[in-house]
Design a protein around this motif. Sequence first.
Motif, mmCIF file in Angstrom:
data_model
loop_
_atom_site.group_PDB
_atom_site.id
_atom_site.type_symbol
_atom_site.label_atom_id
_atom_site.label_comp_id
_atom_site.label_asym_id
_atom_site.label_seq_id
_atom_site.Cartn_x
_atom_site.Cartn_y
_atom_site.Cartn_z
ATOM 1 N N LEU A 251 14.842 1.293 -0.600
ATOM 2 C CA LEU A 251 16.189 1.856 -0.582
ATOM 3 C C LEU A 251 17.055 1.069 0.397
ATOM 4 O O LEU A 251 17.067 1.368 1.593
ATOM 5 N N GLN A 279 19.217 -2.842 -14.115
ATOM 6 C CA GLN A 279 19.372 -2.224 -12.815
ATOM 7 C C GLN A 279 18.963 -0.753 -12.903
ATOM 8 O O GLN A 279 19.761 0.106 -13.232
ATOM 9 N N ALA A 280 17.694 -0.462 -12.632
ATOM 10 C CA ALA A 280 17.219 0.904 -12.766
ATOM 11 C C ALA A 280 15.926 1.092 -12.002
ATOM 12 O O ALA A 280 15.251 0.127 -11.631
ATOM 13 N N PHE A 281 15.581 2.353 -11.775
ATOM 14 C CA PHE A 281 14.287 2.735 -11.234
ATOM 15 C C PHE A 281 13.296 2.723 -12.398
ATOM 16 O O PHE A 281 13.534 3.370 -13.421
ATOM 17 N N ASP A 328 18.549 5.424 -14.475
ATOM 18 C CA ASP A 328 19.701 4.824 -13.799
ATOM 19 C C ASP A 328 19.743 5.338 -12.365
ATOM 20 O O ASP A 328 19.519 6.524 -12.101
ATOM 21 N N TYR A 329 20.036 4.444 -11.442
ATOM 22 C CA TYR A 329 20.033 4.838 -10.035
ATOM 23 C C TYR A 329 20.942 6.037 -9.781
ATOM 24 O O TYR A 329 20.639 6.911 -8.962
ATOM 25 N N ARG A 330 22.062 6.102 -10.487
ATOM 26 C CA ARG A 330 23.012 7.202 -10.267
ATOM 27 C C ARG A 330 22.441 8.558 -10.652
ATOM 28 O O ARG A 330 22.989 9.602 -10.291
ATOM 29 N N LEU A 332 19.332 9.542 -9.880
ATOM 30 C CA LEU A 332 18.267 9.905 -8.956
ATOM 31 C C LEU A 332 18.801 10.880 -7.897
ATOM 32 O O LEU A 332 19.950 10.786 -7.479
ATOM 33 N N PRO A 352 23.278 -1.574 -8.156
ATOM 34 C CA PRO A 352 21.936 -1.180 -7.715
ATOM 35 C C PRO A 352 20.915 -2.264 -8.005
ATOM 36 O O PRO A 352 20.973 -2.937 -9.022
ATOM 37 N N LEU A 355 14.536 -1.213 -8.876
ATOM 38 C CA LEU A 355 13.637 -0.389 -8.083
ATOM 39 C C LEU A 355 12.410 -0.116 -8.928
ATOM 40 O O LEU A 355 12.491 0.614 -9.917
#
Length: 358
Positions: A251, A279-281, A328-330, A332, A352, A355
Amino acid sequence: MAQITLKNVSKFFNGEAVVKNLQLTIKEGSFTVLVGPSGCGKSTTLRMIAGLEKQTTGDIWIGDRCVNDIPPGKRDIAMVFQNYALYPTMTVRENIEFGLINKKIPKDERRQRINDITEIVGLTPFLDKKPQVLSGGQRQRVALARAMVKKPQVFIFDEPLSNLDAKLRHQMRSELIELHKRLGTTFVYVTHDQVEAMSMGDQIVILNQGEIQQVAPPLDIYRDPENTFTAAFIGTPAMNIFKYDKVNMYLPHAKIAEVGYIGFRPEMVSLSTQAPHGQAFILPGEMMTRETLGSEVIYKVKTSAGHCLVKQYLSSVERAEKVYLSVDYRDLYFFNHHQQRIRPMMQEQASPVLLEVQ
């Protein structure tokens, strides 16, 4: 209609607190739902508002009156119970009229009120029938009519639909929503069913172990939960929540020591058989089960962080041993070690980073 205010309200049974220092305002004219698991204190709170239980500490206000020492019959509240509590030897008309007779309402006014209310709830053809020949939904309408005919400031509902089958519950939910809009009276409704709470209330009060976890409109609770309990309680299936040390993700710009848990909703997960790029977890895993529910498919996936539920619409993923989850990071959610929400997290990061959990 009236506003209800609870100030430092607690209730003890045999020395044990079942409701703890509640601070709550139920807005005038709102449809407020108290929801939580069994034993969380929601029915006890309702009964204290109605005067059927005496609070151990604190004050209860209905409108501009402190009702601590006012008996239930003088609080201007009407209750609808789970078991309807109808008199079996009386007709529908007599059940509805009984409370009006006790209040010494003139006969002509009683007749007019009964005609008006039974027309609203669709009971006019059944006025001369006994409760035992009615369906569960019709008996529920009799209980509603008996409450409505008193024209109270506040309606209180204690799990009134729990004895009905799924189809009838759905119908009665719609009818209660329409009824609230028509009457404009303050509704206080208790349920353990989060679907009922989300679909009916304009204000949701989530309780756990006698304490308020969050008070907000339904969508606010879904989108912006205050803690892991609220996050996991609201939503079907429940939010996936993992301990941060199980995820072991990077992070940037965040205080790692503060993060205790990470969560994401099943419906916000993309599922594929190929490792995604972007761009993602990303979380690789093994598909355990696939449950088809019409247009929805619920997957259970085993990952290194724990089991994860994924909700897809018209999914193209059939059976596969290895799958990849990406979020998507948003989408999380982050919580501290006390399971309270951390917000905002990394709002300043425009792009982002990847991840990935190995």
